[in-house]
Design a protein around this motif. Structure first.
Motif, mmCIF file in Angstrom:
data_model
loop_
_atom_site.group_PDB
_atom_site.id
_atom_site.type_symbol
_atom_site.label_atom_id
_atom_site.label_comp_id
_atom_site.label_asym_id
_atom_site.label_seq_id
_atom_site.Cartn_x
_atom_site.Cartn_y
_atom_site.Cartn_z
ATOM 1 N N VAL A 1 -1.549 0.661 7.472
ATOM 2 C CA VAL A 1 -3.086 -0.026 6.629
ATOM 3 C C VAL A 1 -3.103 0.934 6.071
ATOM 4 C CG1 VAL A 1 -5.719 -0.438 6.860
ATOM 5 C CG2 VAL A 1 -4.334 -1.674 8.812
ATOM 6 N N TYR A 2 -3.404 2.728 6.369
ATOM 7 C CA TYR A 2 -3.830 3.059 4.999
ATOM 8 C C TYR A 2 -2.288 3.933 4.201
ATOM 9 C CZ TYR A 2 -7.509 5.360 6.923
ATOM 10 O OH TYR A 2 -9.170 5.051 7.289
ATOM 11 N N VAL A 3 -1.414 3.676 4.900
ATOM 12 C CA VAL A 3 0.106 3.655 3.382
ATOM 13 C C VAL A 3 -0.362 2.255 2.300
ATOM 14 C CG1 VAL A 3 2.542 2.820 3.013
ATOM 15 C CG2 VAL A 3 1.686 4.671 4.728
ATOM 16 N N ILE A 4 -0.506 1.330 2.901
ATOM 17 C CA ILE A 4 -0.635 -0.294 2.004
ATOM 18 C C ILE A 4 -2.196 0.197 1.004
ATOM 19 C CG2 ILE A 4 -1.167 -2.334 1.314
ATOM 20 C CD1 ILE A 4 0.742 -2.779 4.103
ATOM 21 N N THR A 5 -3.107 0.353 1.402
ATOM 22 C CA THR A 5 -3.959 1.048 0.907
ATOM 23 C C THR A 5 -4.380 2.418 -0.249
ATOM 24 O OG1 THR A 5 -5.336 0.465 2.753
ATOM 25 C CG2 THR A 5 -6.920 2.101 0.644
ATOM 26 N N ALA A 6 -3.272 3.271 0.213
ATOM 27 C CA ALA A 6 -3.136 4.126 -0.869
ATOM 28 C C ALA A 6 -2.123 3.622 -2.251
ATOM 29 C CB ALA A 6 -2.206 5.176 -0.222
ATOM 30 N N VAL A 7 -1.083 2.807 -1.784
ATOM 31 C CA VAL A 7 -0.729 2.183 -2.627
ATOM 32 C C VAL A 7 -1.276 1.193 -3.465
ATOM 33 C CG1 VAL A 7 1.653 0.325 -3.197
ATOM 34 C CG2 VAL A 7 1.942 2.562 -0.980
ATOM 35 N N TYR A 8 -2.203 0.721 -3.002
ATOM 36 C CA TYR A 8 -3.161 0.080 -3.851
ATOM 37 C C TYR A 8 -3.962 0.634 -4.595
ATOM 38 C CZ TYR A 8 -7.344 -3.109 -5.131
ATOM 39 O OH TYR A 8 -8.003 -3.643 -4.858
ATOM 40 N N SER A 9 -4.892 1.681 -3.821
ATOM 41 C CA SER A 9 -5.012 3.081 -5.171
ATOM 42 C C SER A 9 -4.615 2.944 -6.621
ATOM 43 C CB SER A 9 -5.553 4.643 -4.001
ATOM 44 O OG SER A 9 -6.084 4.779 -4.557
ATOM 45 N N ILE A 10 -3.007 3.899 -6.387
ATOM 46 C CA ILE A 10 -2.739 4.184 -7.704
ATOM 47 C C ILE A 10 -2.195 2.966 -8.137
ATOM 48 C CG2 ILE A 10 0.212 4.618 -8.280
ATOM 49 C CD1 ILE A 10 0.191 5.909 -5.188
ATOM 50 N N ALA A 11 -2.062 2.025 -7.672
ATOM 51 C CA ALA A 11 -1.972 -0.032 -8.714
ATOM 52 C C ALA A 11 -2.846 0.079 -8.894
ATOM 53 C CB ALA A 11 -1.422 -0.665 -7.972
ATOM 54 N N PHE A 12 -4.670 0.698 -7.995
ATOM 55 C CA PHE A 12 -5.830 -0.061 -9.000
ATOM 56 C C PHE A 12 -5.677 1.592 -10.331
ATOM 57 C CE2 PHE A 12 -10.452 1.531 -9.329
ATOM 58 C CZ PHE A 12 -11.034 0.238 -10.174
#
Length: 209
Positions: free
Chosen positions: A126-137
């Motif tokens: 979850v945190y890995v995907i959230t981190a990738v989402y943060s970069i995408a955002f």
């Protein structure tokens, strides 16, 4: 936006997931063996079965430990570009401790260890995907953000169900072996989906490296 460390970290994390899948396959084989042969094999009464079970377990744990080291190295590098990767590191450490502990624990404590491992694996993903989402955002990449949301859903479901099965094992001891097999199969699905997701985002992050 440039995130060379995140790209390099996710690339290494992808490789570690390949090892996690291998580990899960051996764990699945161990579970199946225990169901169809015996979960009470011993050197005295069933030497071949005992050493087969021990060998499968050892390979599963050894592969998982190597994957654990690679995950720590990957996330330690990725966190230099996105701090959320650091939170994922904490749960990787818990997973590593649980993986080793499961080799030496049985009974109620073994079930607790397996449950903690499932939860930690889920939260790490979850945190890995959230981190990738943060970069995408931050990069304003809408397609990447959408993939992160879908990845969160499809990765979380199998691990969450596997987590629930750990509780079911406590209340349904008569079919504990079968539930363990199903849980190992769900872990396999979760790792495969997560690996596919990382493979896609690895290519996306390469453009930002």
């Amino acid at each position: 936006m440039k995130v060379p460390n995140a790209y390099a970290g996710v690339k290494k994390l992808f490789a570690s997931e390949v090892l996690n899948i291998i580990s899960t396959v051996f764990l699945f084989m161990t579970s199946v063996f225990a169901v169809f042969v015996s979960d009470k094999v011993s050197p005295e009464h069933h030497a071949a079965g005992y050493f087969t079970l021990l060998g499968l377990t050892a390979v599963s744990v050894a592969t998982a430990v190597i994957a654990f080291v690679m995950q720590l190295a990957a996330l330690n590098q990725a966190r230099k570009d996105e701090r959320l990767f650091k939170k994922a590191m904490y749960f990787v450490i818990i997973c590593g401790i649980c993986t080793v502990a499961m080799m030496f624990t049985t009974g109620a404590f073994g079930k607790i260890t397996a449950t903690v491992d499932e939860v930690s694996t889920l939260l790490m993903n979850v945190y890995v995907i959230t981190a990738v989402y943060s970069i995408a955002f931050q990069a304003g990449d809408a397609a990447m953000q959408k993939r992160a949301k879908l990845g969160m859903l499809f990765v979380s479901i199998p691990f969450f169900v596997a987590f629930c099965l750990q509780f079911a094992i406590v209340y349904l001891p008569d079919i504990a072996e079968i539930l363990t097999v199903i849980g190992a199969a769900l872990d396999f699905v979760g790792y495969v989906v997560f690996m596919i997701y990382l493979g896609i985002e690895k290519k996306a992050l390469a453009k930002m490296a």
